[in-house]
Design an enzyme around this catalytic site. Structure first.
Site, mmCIF file in Angstrom:
data_model
loop_
_atom_site.group_PDB
_atom_site.id
_atom_site.type_symbol
_atom_site.label_atom_id
_atom_site.label_comp_id
_atom_site.label_asym_id
_atom_site.label_seq_id
_atom_site.Cartn_x
_atom_site.Cartn_y
_atom_site.Cartn_z
ATOM 1 N N ARG A 89 -8.073 14.800 3.663
ATOM 2 C CA ARG A 89 -7.167 15.636 4.437
ATOM 3 C C ARG A 89 -7.924 16.782 5.086
ATOM 4 O O ARG A 89 -8.853 17.323 4.537
ATOM 5 C CB ARG A 89 -6.044 16.181 3.553
ATOM 6 N N ARG A 99 -4.133 12.042 7.179
ATOM 7 C CA ARG A 99 -5.037 11.487 6.180
ATOM 8 C C ARG A 99 -6.224 10.843 6.878
ATOM 9 O O ARG A 99 -6.070 10.126 7.843
ATOM 10 C CB ARG A 99 -4.309 10.463 5.325
ATOM 11 N N ASP A 102 -8.945 6.336 3.720
ATOM 12 C CA ASP A 102 -8.069 5.313 3.157
ATOM 13 C C ASP A 102 -8.822 4.511 2.124
ATOM 14 O O ASP A 102 -9.903 3.984 2.411
ATOM 15 C CB ASP A 102 -7.599 4.349 4.263
ATOM 16 N N ASP A 104 -8.178 1.299 -0.506
ATOM 17 C CA ASP A 104 -7.261 0.232 -0.904
ATOM 18 C C ASP A 104 -7.894 -0.618 -1.988
ATOM 19 O O ASP A 104 -9.071 -0.985 -1.885
ATOM 20 C CB ASP A 104 -6.965 -0.699 0.288
HETATM 21 P P1 AMP Z 1 -1.181 3.522 3.067
HETATM 22 O O1 AMP Z 1 -0.735 4.913 3.387
HETATM 23 O O2 AMP Z 1 -0.840 2.522 4.113
HETATM 24 O O3 AMP Z 1 -2.622 3.480 2.649
HETATM 25 O O4 AMP Z 1 -0.333 3.044 1.798
HETATM 26 C C1 AMP Z 1 -0.463 3.697 0.576
HETATM 27 C C2 AMP Z 1 0.546 3.126 -0.421
HETATM 28 O O5 AMP Z 1 0.380 1.725 -0.576
HETATM 29 C C3 AMP Z 1 0.361 3.741 -1.776
HETATM 30 O O6 AMP Z 1 1.432 4.588 -2.063
HETATM 31 C C4 AMP Z 1 0.291 2.574 -2.745
HETATM 32 O O7 AMP Z 1 1.208 2.730 -3.795
HETATM 33 C C5 AMP Z 1 0.643 1.367 -1.912
HETATM 34 N N1 AMP Z 1 -0.154 0.185 -2.270
HETATM 35 C C6 AMP Z 1 0.339 -1.051 -2.534
HETATM 36 N N2 AMP Z 1 -0.625 -1.919 -2.823
HETATM 37 C C7 AMP Z 1 -1.809 -1.239 -2.734
HETATM 38 C C8 AMP Z 1 -3.182 -1.595 -2.930
HETATM 39 N N3 AMP Z 1 -3.537 -2.861 -3.254
HETATM 40 N N4 AMP Z 1 -4.123 -0.637 -2.750
HETATM 41 C C9 AMP Z 1 -3.774 0.627 -2.391
HETATM 42 N N5 AMP Z 1 -2.504 1.026 -2.191
HETATM 43 C C10 AMP Z 1 -1.518 0.107 -2.370
#
Ligand code: AMP
Length: 170
Positions: A89, A99, A102, A104
């Site tokens: 941030r 943000r 990221d 994942d």
């Molecule tokens: P974003 O802002 O698009 O990165 O989405 C974030 C949200 O996706 C978080 O609140 C997570 O709970 C959800 N989420 C679901 N599956 C995953 C995953 N495999 N990795 C990271 N976030 C996930």
């Protein structure tokens, strides 16, 4: 204790990392935090990728990190959220900016998870060349535990372009 896996088993996790605002700083910060979280970690090359979907924004930097963890999937997700908050941030005046980092969870061993906050394998892997390219670079034969297909076979079906190797990931 319930945040740890049974018998201290280590699981192999693949984590996607991306940034398109001050990406040099945010990727370096995010990577160093990931390396503290995982043992036996490796990083793919660093890629510059053209934005998909909302295209009126700067190019992204993307990479995939693999390593071993004894954390449970939800505890790992919580740690990733903490890192995103720390590095991702941009404070402008009184307000938190967009943000910029990221993280994942792409794969967690061969697990298939469908929890409200966590879907694994990450459902977008197979649609994103900016994930498939660094993922298959790290492990060319890697398979999707859900479909049993190789991720390389998904990559071959997508249009090429938009993903450019910058160099090694530090
Ligand atoms: P974003 O802002 O698009 O990165 O989405 C974030 C949200 O996706 C978080 O609140 C997570 O709970 C959800 N989420 C679901 N599956 C995953 C995953 N495999 N990795 C990271 N976030 C996930």
């Amino acid at each position: 204790l319930k945040n740890r896996l049974k018998d201290n088993d280590l699981e192999k996790v693949y984590i996607g990392i991306g940034s398109n605002l001050e990406p040099d700083k945010n990727m370096a910060g995010g990577l160093s935090e990931l390396y503290r979280l995982l043992t036996d970690h490796r990083c793919s090359s660093l890629y510059r990728t053209e934005p998909v979907g909302k295209t009126d924004q700067p190019d992204f930097f993307n990479a995939v990190v693999v390593g071993l963890t004894s954390l449970s999937p939800l505890k790992l997700l919580e740690k990733l959220h903490q890192i995103e908050r720390r590095y991702g941030r941009d404070r402008t005046g009184q307000r938190w900016g967009p943000r910029t980092l990221d993280l994942d969870i792409l794969l967690f061993g061969k697990r298939i998870l469908n929890e409200q906050d966590l879907v694994v394998p990450h459902p977008e892997i197979k649609n994103r060349t900016f994930v498939l390219i660094p993922l298959t670079e790290l492990e060319p034969g890697i398979m999707d535990p859900k479909s049993g297909r190789t991720f390389l076979s998904f990559l071959e079906q997508l249009p090429s372009g938009g993903v450019y190797r910058i160099g090694p990931c530090h």
